[in-house]
Design a protein around this motif. Structure first.
Motif, short mmCIF file in Angstrom:
data_model
loop_
_atom_site.label_atom_id
_atom_site.label_comp_id
_atom_site.label_asym_id
_atom_site.label_seq_id
_atom_site.Cartn_x
_atom_site.Cartn_y
_atom_site.Cartn_z
N GLY A 107 -26.14 64.30 27.02
CA GLY A 107 -25.57 65.73 27.56
C GLY A 107 -24.84 66.62 28.58
O GLY A 107 -24.52 67.40 28.90
N VAL A 108 -25.59 65.29 29.49
CA VAL A 108 -25.35 66.19 30.10
C VAL A 108 -23.81 65.26 31.37
O VAL A 108 -23.92 64.11 30.97
N THR A 109 -23.07 66.14 31.34
CA THR A 109 -21.58 65.65 31.98
C THR A 109 -20.85 65.93 33.17
O THR A 109 -20.73 65.98 34.08
N SER A 110 -22.22 66.57 33.67
CA SER A 110 -21.70 66.76 35.44
C SER A 110 -23.00 66.56 36.06
O SER A 110 -24.26 67.77 35.86
N ILE A 111 -23.44 66.06 37.66
CA ILE A 111 -24.49 65.81 38.15
C ILE A 111 -24.36 66.05 39.98
O ILE A 111 -22.85 66.05 39.58
N ALA A 112 -25.26 66.94 40.63
CA ALA A 112 -25.19 66.44 41.58
C ALA A 112 -26.36 65.46 42.04
O ALA A 112 -27.05 65.64 41.86
N VAL A 113 -25.51 65.06 43.76
CA VAL A 113 -26.82 63.94 43.63
C VAL A 113 -27.23 63.65 44.77
O VAL A 113 -26.45 63.30 45.47
N PRO A 114 -28.64 64.32 45.64
CA PRO A 114 -28.57 64.72 46.11
C PRO A 114 -29.40 63.80 47.64
O PRO A 114 -31.30 63.71 46.89
N GLY A 115 -29.08 62.81 47.21
CA GLY A 115 -29.45 61.97 48.25
C GLY A 115 -29.42 60.27 47.28
O GLY A 115 -29.74 60.11 46.19
N GLY A 116 -29.28 59.07 48.29
CA GLY A 116 -30.39 57.25 47.50
C GLY A 116 -29.82 56.52 49.05
O GLY A 116 -29.43 57.19 49.64
N LYS A 117 -30.61 55.22 47.88
CA LYS A 117 -29.85 54.39 48.88
C LYS A 117 -28.40 53.99 49.21
O LYS A 117 -27.74 53.85 48.14
N TRP A 118 -28.12 53.13 49.94
CA TRP A 118 -26.93 52.48 50.84
C TRP A 118 -26.33 53.66 50.19
O TRP A 118 -25.78 54.68 50.27
N PHE A 119 -24.68 53.50 50.10
CA PHE A 119 -23.03 54.02 49.51
C PHE A 119 -22.91 53.88 48.35
O PHE A 119 -22.66 54.20 47.43
N THR A 120 -24.69 53.83 47.29
CA THR A 120 -24.24 53.76 46.06
C THR A 120 -23.83 54.07 44.96
O THR A 120 -23.18 53.97 44.26
#
Ligand SMILES: [Zn+2]
Length: 432
Positions: A107-120
């Motif tokens: 039921g989550v239709t938007s997210i903020a992704v604060p950091g991850g690997k490579w430019f995945t």
């Protein structure tokens, strides 16, 4: 007037994400990817045609899609049987493609992704936007900018050797290095830069002028800056530098919060993350008592800090830290923060729902576009079987969702490759 087929949602209780009282709703109309009508049918509306898709929501609860302000996708893969290099760019991409479907189906239709690997995560966002993958709307960072002693600097070895290429953090030990990395990430197309101060907030690892330099550089590229800042002085420095969002801030004093309030940025306390550590840490992460005690103390400090922040009118955003580690399964914990807001902070359930919908819209760069069910907004809608105002934990149970609509389209939750989430609630899938 267009004759294109519409999606019509009839009846049901509407909790529209604005904070207004719930109402019995007779009709929501969606044309293309926008909500065009909310309320009783009027003379201006064209009559229903056989081409229209109709959802009967009688007895159900219609909410905007949830927005998670802290959801990692590529950060952690754990150990997967039969996969030799789970941290390779190739495997991270496969992992991320699988994970985002689970987030959407919660039921989550938007997210903020604060950091991850490579430019995945940038690549996955592009694939979702391009229609290759089904997933939530994403605003994403690249690797977290950290210096020696920051939470993304592996401790202790090989701290003084530099972060390996597959790390989710990238070492920046001078002001120039922070600026260069910011430019590099902006060029690749990130939506936000993540700065990582120390794990526990007991020391400030990123200097005031380094934070300010990143903000200046990123903002010139129209890119947001978010910071992992638990400490007092780092939170104060982040506020003065004008970051867009402070994660945690649990050790901020009342004087620090005065500065945050004046500067005008929100805080996302991310209570779910230490809560999982306290409740599930021993089994899922092998935490000893000492780490658990520290997390328990962090929670208690966070609860009081957030009450102090609310007293000052600081907006409180909702983020779960899903994907941080194996215990933070995608799709499982996105609604937990709302429960902690209600039970531990003292928010009314409606306020917690607003924090998870319209309150989070600005951090995903969609203020006024998502987070509410009003005419003109993008059609991100979730229909729940049970009332989250009566029991806020409903938002943690994707098996109590009867329909998910993202961008005007009904998501096929039985689609191949995406088993229903109820099959694996909260199981720690891999030991780390
Ligand atoms: Zn995180």
């Amino acid at each position: 007037m267009s004759n294109a087929p519409r999606l019509l949602i009839k009846n049901g209780t509407l909790i529209d994400g604005s904070g207004r009282d719930p109402i019995m709703n007779t009709l929501i109309a969606v044309e293309g990817n926008r909500i065009t009508h909310v309320g009783p049918a009027d003379a201006a509306m064209r009559p229903q045609t056989p081409d229209d898709t109709v959802i009967n929501a009688t007895g159900k609860f219609i909410l905007p899609g949830l927005i998670d302000a802290h959801c990692h996708i590529s950060l952690h893969q754990g150990a997967v049987p039969g996969v030799r290099y789970t941290s390779s760019a190739e495997f991270c991409a496969l992992w991320a493609a699988r994970s985002i479907g689970r987030v959407l189906r919660a039921g989550v239709t938007s997210i903020a992704v604060p950091g991850g690997k490579w430019f995945t995560d940038v690549t996955v966002r592009e694939a979702v936007d391009g229609g290759l993958l089904e997933g939530p709307r994403m605003v994403v960072g690249g690797r977290a900018l950290t210096n020696y002693g920051g939470i993304f600097d592996p401790d202790p070895y090989p701290a003084y050797q530099g972060t390996p290429d597959d790390a989710a953090g990238v070492l920046c030990n001078t002001r120039d290095a922070f600026i260069t990395e910011t430019r590099k990430q902006c060029k690749r197309g990130v939506d936000l830069i993540k700065i990582a101060d120390s794990t526990w907030g007991d020391v400030q690892t990123v200097a005031d002028d380094e934070i300010a330099a990143v903000v200046d550089e990123a903002h010139r590229h129209n890119v947001k800056v978010v910071i992992h800042s638990r400490g007092s002085t780092s939170t104060r420095a982040a506020a003065k530098a004008g970051v867009d969002l402070i994660y945690h801030a649990d050790l901020a004093s009342e004087e620090d919060l005065d500065i945050v309030a004046k500067a005008g940025m929100p805080i996302a306390p991310v209570l779910t993350s230490p809560w999982i550590g306290v409740e599930h840490g021993a089994a899922a992460r092998g935490f000893g008592d000492r780490v658990r005690d520290r997390l328990r103390a962090q929670l208690d400090t966070s609860f009081q800090m957030i009450r102090n922040a609310r007293d000052r009118g600081i907006p409180v955003l909702s983020g779960s830290d899903t994907g941080n580690a194996s215990a933070f399964s995608h799709g499982r914990w996105h609604g937990k923060e709302a429960e902690l807001f209600v039970k531990e902070i003292g928010m009314m359930p409606m306020e917690a729902i607003v924090a998870n919908t319209s309150g989070n819209a600005a951090i995903v760069n969609l203020a006024g576009e998502v987070g509410m069910i009003t005419p003109g907004q993008l059609a991100d809608i979730v229909i729940w079987d049970n009332d989250p105002l009566a029991d806020i934990t409903v938002l943690q149970r994707p098996n109590e969702i009867s329909a998910i609509i993202k961008d005007g389209k009904i998501i096929d939750r039985d689609a191949a490759g995406f088993p229903l989430l109820s099959e694996e609630p909260g199981r720690a899938r891999f030991a780390i």
